[in-house]
Scaffold this active site. Sequence first.
Site, PDB file in Angstrom:
ATOM      1  N   GLY A  50       0.784  -1.235   0.000  1.00 45.42           N
ATOM      2  CA  GLY A  50       0.000   0.000   0.000  1.00 45.42           C
ATOM      3  C   GLY A  50       0.814   1.282   0.000  1.00 45.42           C
ATOM      4  O   GLY A  50       0.380   2.302  -0.520  1.00 45.42           O
ATOM      5  N   GLU A 104       3.703   4.572   5.803  1.00 48.60           N
ATOM      6  CA  GLU A 104       2.514   3.703   5.815  1.00 48.60           C
ATOM      7  C   GLU A 104       1.409   4.376   5.009  1.00 48.60           C
ATOM      8  O   GLU A 104       1.287   5.606   5.041  1.00 48.60           O
ATOM      9  CB  GLU A 104       2.146   3.528   7.302  1.00 48.60           C
ATOM     10  CG  GLU A 104       0.804   2.992   7.655  1.00 48.60           C
ATOM     11  CD  GLU A 104       0.698   1.489   7.566  1.00 48.60           C
ATOM     12  OE1 GLU A 104       0.893   0.986   6.436  1.00 48.60           O
ATOM     13  OE2 GLU A 104       0.372   0.839   8.567  1.00 48.60           O
ATOM     14  N   ASP A 108      -5.258   2.137  10.637  1.00 51.31           N
ATOM     15  CA  ASP A 108      -6.652   1.824  10.948  1.00 51.31           C
ATOM     16  C   ASP A 108      -6.705   1.335  12.392  1.00 51.31           C
ATOM     17  O   ASP A 108      -6.844   2.125  13.319  1.00 51.31           O
ATOM     18  CB  ASP A 108      -7.139   0.782   9.939  1.00 51.31           C
ATOM     19  CG  ASP A 108      -8.590   0.412  10.115  1.00 51.31           C
ATOM     20  OD1 ASP A 108      -9.221   0.890  11.070  1.00 51.31           O
ATOM     21  OD2 ASP A 108      -9.119  -0.376   9.310  1.00 51.31           O
ATOM     22  N   LYS A 136      -7.220   6.792  10.404  1.00 54.33           N
ATOM     23  CA  LYS A 136      -8.616   6.632  10.840  1.00 54.33           C
ATOM     24  C   LYS A 136      -8.643   6.763  12.351  1.00 54.33           C
ATOM     25  O   LYS A 136      -8.442   5.794  13.082  1.00 54.33           O
ATOM     26  CB  LYS A 136      -9.144   5.256  10.433  1.00 54.33           C
ATOM     27  CG  LYS A 136      -9.457   5.099   8.962  1.00 54.33           C
ATOM     28  CD  LYS A 136     -10.132   3.753   8.737  1.00 54.33           C
ATOM     29  CE  LYS A 136     -10.157   3.389   7.280  1.00 54.33           C
ATOM     30  NZ  LYS A 136     -10.603   2.002   7.053  1.00 54.33           N
ATOM     31  N   PHE A 157     -14.087   2.763   4.092  1.00 48.73           N
ATOM     32  CA  PHE A 157     -13.088   1.943   3.415  1.00 48.73           C
ATOM     33  C   PHE A 157     -12.659   2.682   2.151  1.00 48.73           C
ATOM     34  O   PHE A 157     -13.470   2.987   1.285  1.00 48.73           O
ATOM     35  CB  PHE A 157     -13.659   0.559   3.064  1.00 48.73           C
ATOM     36  CG  PHE A 157     -12.585  -0.369   2.580  1.00 48.73           C
ATOM     37  CD1 PHE A 157     -11.753  -1.020   3.483  1.00 48.73           C
ATOM     38  CD2 PHE A 157     -12.375  -0.567   1.221  1.00 48.73           C
ATOM     39  CE1 PHE A 157     -10.725  -1.858   3.045  1.00 48.73           C
ATOM     40  CE2 PHE A 157     -11.356  -1.396   0.776  1.00 48.73           C
ATOM     41  CZ  PHE A 157     -10.529  -2.044   1.687  1.00 48.73           C
ATOM     42  N   VAL A 158     -11.363   2.968   2.097  1.00 52.68           N
ATOM     43  CA  VAL A 158     -10.857   3.750   0.969  1.00 52.68           C
ATOM     44  C   VAL A 158      -9.948   2.909   0.079  1.00 52.68           C
ATOM     45  O   VAL A 158      -9.345   1.938   0.531  1.00 52.68           O
ATOM     46  CB  VAL A 158     -10.094   5.013   1.451  1.00 52.68           C
ATOM     47  CG1 VAL A 158     -11.053   6.061   1.988  1.00 52.68           C
ATOM     48  CG2 VAL A 158      -9.039   4.674   2.500  1.00 52.68           C
ATOM     49  N   ASP A 164      -5.781  -1.008  -1.810  1.00 53.24           N
ATOM     50  CA  ASP A 164      -6.495  -1.941  -2.682  1.00 53.24           C
ATOM     51  C   ASP A 164      -7.752  -2.500  -2.045  1.00 53.24           C
ATOM     52  O   ASP A 164      -7.972  -2.393  -0.837  1.00 53.24           O
ATOM     53  CB  ASP A 164      -5.593  -3.130  -3.027  1.00 53.24           C
ATOM     54  CG  ASP A 164      -5.437  -4.094  -1.834  1.00 53.24           C
ATOM     55  OD1 ASP A 164      -5.174  -3.609  -0.718  1.00 53.24           O
ATOM     56  OD2 ASP A 164      -5.623  -5.303  -2.020  1.00 53.24           O
ATOM     57  N   ARG A 170      -5.489  -0.105  -6.832  1.00 51.01           N
ATOM     58  CA  ARG A 170      -4.272   0.515  -6.306  1.00 51.01           C
ATOM     59  C   ARG A 170      -3.805   1.683  -7.173  1.00 51.01           C
ATOM     60  O   ARG A 170      -3.252   2.649  -6.674  1.00 51.01           O
ATOM     61  CB  ARG A 170      -3.115  -0.503  -6.246  1.00 51.01           C
ATOM     62  CG  ARG A 170      -3.238  -1.513  -5.145  1.00 51.01           C
ATOM     63  CD  ARG A 170      -1.903  -2.214  -4.957  1.00 51.01           C
ATOM     64  NE  ARG A 170      -2.027  -3.468  -4.239  1.00 51.01           N
ATOM     65  CZ  ARG A 170      -2.071  -3.596  -2.917  1.00 51.01           C
ATOM     66  NH1 ARG A 170      -2.024  -2.534  -2.150  1.00 51.01           N
ATOM     67  NH2 ARG A 170      -2.172  -4.790  -2.358  1.00 51.01           N
TER      68      ARG A 170
HETATM   69  P1  5GP Z   1      -4.177  -1.666  10.686  1.00 46.90           P
HETATM   70  O1  5GP Z   1      -3.171  -2.710  11.053  1.00 46.90           O
HETATM   71  O2  5GP Z   1      -3.791  -0.263  11.111  1.00 46.90           O
HETATM   72  O3  5GP Z   1      -5.562  -2.036  11.081  1.00 46.90           O
HETATM   73  O4  5GP Z   1      -4.291  -1.673   9.136  1.00 46.90           O
HETATM   74  C1  5GP Z   1      -3.285  -1.278   8.335  1.00 46.90           C
HETATM   75  C2  5GP Z   1      -3.410  -1.870   6.960  1.00 46.90           C
HETATM   76  O5  5GP Z   1      -4.741  -2.309   6.682  1.00 46.90           O
HETATM   77  C3  5GP Z   1      -3.081  -0.815   5.962  1.00 46.90           C
HETATM   78  O6  5GP Z   1      -1.718  -0.798   5.679  1.00 46.90           O
HETATM   79  C4  5GP Z   1      -3.933  -1.221   4.779  1.00 46.90           C
HETATM   80  O7  5GP Z   1      -3.226  -2.154   4.008  1.00 46.90           O
HETATM   81  C5  5GP Z   1      -5.140  -1.908   5.396  1.00 46.90           C
HETATM   82  N1  5GP Z   1      -6.284  -0.980   5.511  1.00 46.90           N
HETATM   83  C6  5GP Z   1      -6.766  -0.375   6.625  1.00 46.90           C
HETATM   84  N2  5GP Z   1      -7.817   0.427   6.336  1.00 46.90           N
HETATM   85  C7  5GP Z   1      -7.994   0.334   4.993  1.00 46.90           C
HETATM   86  C8  5GP Z   1      -8.900   0.962   4.068  1.00 46.90           C
HETATM   87  O8  5GP Z   1      -9.788   1.791   4.384  1.00 46.90           O
HETATM   88  N3  5GP Z   1      -8.744   0.622   2.762  1.00 46.90           N
HETATM   89  C9  5GP Z   1      -7.796  -0.265   2.322  1.00 46.90           C
HETATM   90  N4  5GP Z   1      -7.750  -0.498   1.010  1.00 46.90           N
HETATM   91  N5  5GP Z   1      -6.923  -0.853   3.158  1.00 46.90           N
HETATM   92  C10 5GP Z   1      -7.018  -0.554   4.474  1.00 46.90           C
END
Ligand code: 5GP
Length: 195
Positions: A50, A104, A108, A136, A157-158, A164, A170
């Site tokens: 990402g 990063e 999320d 987020k 969700f983006v 992706d 992407r």
């Molecule tokens: P975390 O571990 O902070 O929950 O998530 C991080 C990873 O989850 C990000 O690097 C990304 O790959 C994926 N992710 C989290 N939120 C989103 C979102 O809204 N859209 C997409 N496409 N991927 C997300």
Amino acid sequence: MSEAQAVMTGNVTTVLIDEERLQARIRELGHEITSDYAERDLVLLCLLKGGIYFTSDLSRSIDLPITLEFVRARSYAGTESTGEVKLSWIDGLDISNRDVLIVEDIVDTGLTLVEIWKALEAQNPATLDICTLLYKEKHLAQPFPLRYIGFTIEDVFVVGYGLDLEEQYRNLPHIAVFHPDDADRDEPTGLLNPP
Ligand code: 5GP
């Protein structure tokens, strides 16, 4: 899949942060990092996949000698976090006594960063910091030092600009909100802190 193809399959994306705004903010972050890391030994650590476009543009906005490194992190299946983070390191990562900036795409739950942070700290970097394009806010599981944040967004969700959905979207040049099957589409702004 292009946006036109997405519309044909019933899934729709709406632009949340357009290309111009995205690139302007990335240039600002690059200037900030340039002044913060002058005279330091900066290693930009890109989280694949990402972070690929963000790291690519950000690194070219940093007017300093840098080293680029990569790590692959996976925690998502479809639009849901699995809660389990898998890391695959590129061999030969040397960060001891160096200034590491993790780059990063989005924070999320913060789980991915917790895992990466632990693994990197064990290698004794001089400094360890995080630069995330998107944040987020409401989802962060624990307070985490995010030194640079591009944009704070709502819990949507983006996709696009590296992000992706099952490996699609992407290569959109902007950040878009994904609407499955065009359902419940009341045009959320999604953006909490327009800079
Ligand atoms: P975390 O571990 O902070 O929950 O998530 C991080 C990873 O989850 C990000 O690097 C990304 O790959 C994926 N992710 C989290 N939120 C989103 C979102 O809204 N859209 C997409 N496409 N991927 C997300």
